[in-house]
Motif scaffolding. Sequence first.
Motif, PDB file in Angstrom:
ATOM      1  N   ALA B  58       0.894  -1.174   0.076  1.00 57.36           N
ATOM      2  CA  ALA B  58      -0.169   0.021   0.134  1.00 57.36           C
ATOM      3  C   ALA B  58       0.886   1.322   0.146  1.00 57.36           C
ATOM      4  O   ALA B  58       0.583   2.336  -0.669  1.00 57.36           O
ATOM      5  CB  ALA B  58      -0.782   0.066   1.266  1.00 57.36           C
ATOM      6  N   LEU B  59       1.961   1.268   0.796  1.00 55.51           N
ATOM      7  CA  LEU B  59       2.886   2.442   0.820  1.00 55.51           C
ATOM      8  C   LEU B  59       3.451   2.399  -0.498  1.00 55.51           C
ATOM      9  O   LEU B  59       3.984   3.758  -0.977  1.00 55.51           O
ATOM     10  CB  LEU B  59       3.607   2.319   2.017  1.00 55.51           C
ATOM     11  CG  LEU B  59       4.754   3.525   2.472  1.00 55.51           C
ATOM     12  CD1 LEU B  59       3.777   4.769   2.730  1.00 55.51           C
ATOM     13  CD2 LEU B  59       5.359   3.391   3.730  1.00 55.51           C
ATOM     14  N   ASP B  61       2.490   1.798  -3.289  1.00 55.94           N
ATOM     15  CA  ASP B  61       1.531   2.459  -4.246  1.00 55.94           C
ATOM     16  C   ASP B  61       1.490   4.018  -3.926  1.00 55.94           C
ATOM     17  O   ASP B  61       1.374   4.855  -4.748  1.00 55.94           O
ATOM     18  CB  ASP B  61       0.200   2.007  -4.084  1.00 55.94           C
ATOM     19  CG  ASP B  61      -0.109   0.674  -4.863  1.00 55.94           C
ATOM     20  OD1 ASP B  61       0.733   0.337  -5.570  1.00 55.94           O
ATOM     21  OD2 ASP B  61      -1.157   0.017  -4.749  1.00 55.94           O
ATOM     22  N   ASP B  62       1.130   4.373  -2.623  1.00 60.06           N
ATOM     23  CA  ASP B  62       1.414   5.786  -2.092  1.00 60.06           C
ATOM     24  C   ASP B  62       2.589   6.475  -2.611  1.00 60.06           C
ATOM     25  O   ASP B  62       2.541   7.457  -3.066  1.00 60.06           O
ATOM     26  CB  ASP B  62       1.321   5.908  -0.612  1.00 60.06           C
ATOM     27  CG  ASP B  62       0.041   5.416  -0.014  1.00 60.06           C
ATOM     28  OD1 ASP B  62      -1.081   5.674  -0.589  1.00 60.06           O
ATOM     29  OD2 ASP B  62       0.088   4.991   1.275  1.00 60.06           O
ATOM     30  N   ILE B  63       3.687   5.987  -2.636  1.00 57.37           N
ATOM     31  CA  ILE B  63       4.814   6.635  -2.922  1.00 57.37           C
ATOM     32  C   ILE B  63       4.938   6.920  -4.696  1.00 57.37           C
ATOM     33  O   ILE B  63       5.498   7.996  -5.182  1.00 57.37           O
ATOM     34  CB  ILE B  63       6.226   6.081  -2.628  1.00 57.37           C
ATOM     35  CG1 ILE B  63       7.293   7.312  -2.616  1.00 57.37           C
ATOM     36  CG2 ILE B  63       6.700   5.050  -3.190  1.00 57.37           C
ATOM     37  CD1 ILE B  63       8.562   6.993  -1.669  1.00 57.37           C
ATOM     38  N   ASN B  65       2.062   7.107  -6.495  1.00 54.79           N
ATOM     39  CA  ASN B  65       1.165   8.232  -6.665  1.00 54.79           C
ATOM     40  C   ASN B  65       1.787   9.575  -6.270  1.00 54.79           C
ATOM     41  O   ASN B  65       1.369  10.721  -7.091  1.00 54.79           O
ATOM     42  CB  ASN B  65      -0.040   8.047  -5.574  1.00 54.79           C
ATOM     43  CG  ASN B  65      -0.893   6.836  -6.212  1.00 54.79           C
ATOM     44  OD1 ASN B  65      -0.642   6.321  -7.180  1.00 54.79           O
ATOM     45  ND2 ASN B  65      -1.574   6.190  -5.083  1.00 54.79           N
ATOM     46  N   PHE B  66       2.454   9.666  -5.315  1.00 54.03           N
ATOM     47  CA  PHE B  66       3.119  11.035  -4.922  1.00 54.03           C
ATOM     48  C   PHE B  66       4.029  11.616  -5.995  1.00 54.03           C
ATOM     49  O   PHE B  66       3.993  12.635  -6.168  1.00 54.03           O
ATOM     50  CB  PHE B  66       3.926  10.754  -3.448  1.00 54.03           C
ATOM     51  CG  PHE B  66       4.799  12.171  -3.369  1.00 54.03           C
ATOM     52  CD1 PHE B  66       3.913  13.113  -2.876  1.00 54.03           C
ATOM     53  CD2 PHE B  66       6.235  11.930  -3.363  1.00 54.03           C
ATOM     54  CE1 PHE B  66       5.111  14.337  -2.680  1.00 54.03           C
ATOM     55  CE2 PHE B  66       6.833  12.981  -3.203  1.00 54.03           C
ATOM     56  CZ  PHE B  66       6.340  14.092  -2.926  1.00 54.03           C
ATOM     57  N   LYS B  69       1.942  12.700  -8.714  1.00 60.49           N
ATOM     58  CA  LYS B  69       1.270  13.952  -8.724  1.00 60.49           C
ATOM     59  C   LYS B  69       2.211  15.072  -8.642  1.00 60.49           C
ATOM     60  O   LYS B  69       1.932  16.197  -9.221  1.00 60.49           O
ATOM     61  CB  LYS B  69       0.748  13.959  -6.995  1.00 60.49           C
ATOM     62  CG  LYS B  69       0.121  15.002  -6.572  1.00 60.49           C
ATOM     63  CD  LYS B  69      -0.355  14.984  -5.282  1.00 60.49           C
ATOM     64  CE  LYS B  69      -0.282  16.365  -4.320  1.00 60.49           C
ATOM     65  NZ  LYS B  69      -0.570  16.190  -2.861  1.00 60.49           N
ATOM     66  N   ILE B  70       3.362  15.020  -8.015  1.00 53.78           N
ATOM     67  CA  ILE B  70       4.226  16.198  -8.032  1.00 53.78           C
ATOM     68  C   ILE B  70       5.227  16.390  -9.438  1.00 53.78           C
ATOM     69  O   ILE B  70       5.696  17.395  -9.459  1.00 53.78           O
ATOM     70  CB  ILE B  70       5.054  16.095  -6.556  1.00 53.78           C
ATOM     71  CG1 ILE B  70       5.959  17.117  -6.271  1.00 53.78           C
ATOM     72  CG2 ILE B  70       6.368  14.819  -7.101  1.00 53.78           C
ATOM     73  CD1 ILE B  70       6.812  17.167  -5.263  1.00 53.78           C
ATOM     74  N   ILE B  71       5.444  15.393  -9.797  1.00 55.83           N
ATOM     75  CA  ILE B  71       6.280  15.478 -11.290  1.00 55.83           C
ATOM     76  C   ILE B  71       5.578  14.546 -12.384  1.00 55.83           C
ATOM     77  O   ILE B  71       5.983  13.418 -12.281  1.00 55.83           O
ATOM     78  CB  ILE B  71       7.683  15.037 -11.071  1.00 55.83           C
ATOM     79  CG1 ILE B  71       8.383  15.951 -10.000  1.00 55.83           C
ATOM     80  CG2 ILE B  71       8.338  15.176 -12.375  1.00 55.83           C
ATOM     81  CD1 ILE B  71       9.824  15.552  -9.603  1.00 55.83           C
ATOM     82  N   PRO B  72       4.321  14.804 -12.742  1.00 56.52           N
ATOM     83  CA  PRO B  72       3.340  14.008 -13.732  1.00 56.52           C
ATOM     84  C   PRO B  72       4.137  13.515 -14.941  1.00 56.52           C
ATOM     85  O   PRO B  72       5.220  14.100 -15.249  1.00 56.52           O
ATOM     86  CB  PRO B  72       2.509  15.066 -14.074  1.00 56.52           C
ATOM     87  CG  PRO B  72       2.408  16.235 -13.227  1.00 56.52           C
ATOM     88  CD  PRO B  72       3.915  16.310 -12.457  1.00 56.52           C
TER      89      PRO B  72
END
Lengths: 139, 139, 139
Positions: B58-59, B61-63, B65-66, B69-72
């Motif tokens: 899960a984490l 995946d979170d990183i 996603n991060f 988000k920050i550098i698409p």
Amino acid sequence: MAVKTEYIELNTKGKTDIVNITDMVKDLLIKTKLKSGIVTVSVIGSTGGLTTIEYEPALVDDIKNFFEKIIPSNISYNHDETWGDANGHSHLRASLLGPSITVPFKETNLILGTWQQIIFLDFDNRPRSRKIVLQFIGE
Amino acid sequence: MAVKTEYIELNTKGKTDIVNITDMVKDLLIKTKLKSGIVTVSVIGSTGGLTTIEYEPALVDDIKNFFEKIIPSNISYNHDETWGDANGHSHLRASLLGPSITVPFKETNLILGTWQQIIFLDFDNRPRSRKIVLQFIGE
Amino acid sequence: MAVKTEYIELNTKGKTDIVNITDMVKDLLIKTKLKSGIVTVSVIGSTGGLTTIEYEPALVDDIKNFFEKIIPSNISYNHDETWGDANGHSHLRASLLGPSITVPFKETNLILGTWQQIIFLDFDNRPRSRKIVLQFIGE
């Protein structure tokens, strides 16, 4: 095993001025006569940072744009009121990226990719004279 | 005191593929027969990075996603025009995170938390064969 | 050349509590009796990070605001479901900043700027007892 301390002195333009220091680090590595070890390259000061990048003009522009987007220079920070020097964004960018990088070397060569250069980023909002320390440890 | 150089070779899927390399680093530490010191783990190349994380899906995946988000990955960067390989976002993510990590060890054990693993992140936009250097310094 | 291992133990408030550990690192450097080398300062755990900053209250607030903006604490992360401890944001902030910093020293002094302090950031969402390892290598 030995420790060897060297320095790089630079004049920058500030405003996320990005300087490729790879050849300077290589030259100082040769000067140390060490063959194998690590070098910690660390800026003295709180508004500069170090990382690696493929050093080419378009990507250098991209990284400037990225820092401007994530930590804008045209908004106010609390720190701007502390000394009145309006460089809160410079400090935040520097703390995020980090003040140092540690690079391995072997047979007196930095172990980097062909398109991987060591860069110093001067985030301050004015030209600066900078001193970067190189601490070599090796044999 | 001695310097010992080892390598990890990996095939990754790219696209912010995240690999837990902790056990590989531990095995190579044992191979060096060093007891106490530091290891600098550094990717050779400009589109990968290293850090630590609690390695669980899960984490991970979170990183991913991060970074998206920050550098698409789906917008254009100036670097995309330089070689036509459309991986400007990969370079920016790598430079932001940094190409290396230095981890202390003692009694031939990496000094990490129980839920703290060393990860390599391949930010390139295609599968890659990667070489990561481990420079051990210690006694 | 020698390796010397020291520890700093801290009680933090969590929630991006920022602690200036520079004087503790200096005191432990003196204790090692090493003159020249590097120290790797590394948190044991996956929700803390280290960097340098000009340690003054307004800038400390700015960096808290920055992490809240870029990785908000009031939105959900996949990791929040893994253990039910709702600290996905803490892990992401820690992995982004990195778990360690390596600082050169010479003549038993850390090589830092006058307004450049070493900080530990506790990103967890509750008070924590922390152990930070200092691995000194030098002569």
